[in-house]
Scaffold this active site. Structure first.
Site: not given
Ligand code: PEP
Length: 251
Positions: A173, A233, A167, A97, A212, A9, A95, A11
């Site tokens: 993040g 991400g 998630e 966000e 992460s 992803n 998601h 973003k």
């Molecule tokens: C995501 O944006 O779906 C995500 C899991 O981000 P990150 O891996 O940066 O935590």
């Protein structure tokens, strides 16, 4: 036997020049991997570039959001059929966000999920709890509610054509990853909840973990029985990290 899926992803990151380097490197290196699926979900303006660079490679591509509407006077929206024209296979739906920053409710997410399915895209449905919800012992009920909205709209037959991404919001993040045991417990909860509705669909459903994930922790997470790959991400923007994560999914 479920095939693991590692999806990036991006973003709101990227540029034509940087993407070209990243996509070209991933497409050529992934040629040598098999036994798992991989994809990148890029910002809308870069879908044409992804289609050009990745066509014929092992790396699929997709978008990060889709309109719940088919077409019409919806300024700024992008429909599922438009995504299909750019060769998308996947689209991320719900998601955290988008839920937190853009006010997407469970009902909107369910409508977007349904719109993706109608067009023939594979929705990657994100579910997960905030830290407050986890601390209050509400993680499972929050996730159940997020799933129920989608099942009510699209049924288990619809869910069978999707991918779920668990998630935990507190792990996205932040550098804080759920421990393999914590993640596995929620994945098992999701699978058993859905198994009560349709055991065959639940058994075949790919449930990714996201939050992460990096080269250093991917193998341990993916070794859990109900974790079928990851939604990645930050680490998906780095060729070596993403490749190492794909290798971890290959087993
Ligand atoms: C995501 O944006 O779906 C995500 C899991 O981000 P990150 O891996 O940066 O935590």
């Amino acid at each position: 036997m479920r095939q693991k899926l590692v999806a990036g992803n991006w973003k709101m990151h990227g540029s034509l020049a940087a993407n070209q380097i990243l996509l070209t490197a991933l497409a050529s290196q992934l040629e040598r991997l098999n036994g798992m699926r991989s994809a990148v979900c890029v910002p809308f303006p870069y879908l044409a570039q992804a289609q050009t660079v990745l066509t014929g490679s092992c790396l699929a591509w997709g978008a990060q959001d889709v309109s719940q509407y088919e077409k019409g006077a919806y300024t700024g929206e992008v429909s599922a059929s438009m995504l299909l024209e750019f060769g998308c296979r996947y689209v991320i739906v719900g998601h955290s966000e988008r839920r937190a920053l853009f006010g997407e409710t469970d009902a909107v997410v369910a409508a977007k999920f349904a719109a993706a399915l109608v067009a023939g895209l594979t929705p990657i449905l994100c579910v997960g709890e905030t830290l407050e919800e986890r601390d209050a012992g509400r993680a499972e009920s929050v996730i159940a509610q997020q799933l129920d909205a989608v099942v009510a709209e699209s049924g288990m037959a619809g869910l069978a054509k999707s991918v779920i991404a668990y998630e935990p919001v507190w792990a996205i993040g932040t550098g804080k990853t759920a421990s393999p045991a914590q993640a596995q417990a929620v994945h098992a909860f999701i699978r058993s909840k859905l198994a009560a509705l349709d055991p065959d669909v639940a058994a075949a459903l790919v449930i990714q973990y996201g939050g992460s994930v990096k080269a250093a922790n991917a193998a341990e997470l993916f070794a859990q029985p109900d974790i079928d790959g990851g939604l990645i991400g930050g680490a998906s923007l780095d060729v070596d990290e993403f490749m190492a994560i794909c290798h971890a999914a290959q087993g």
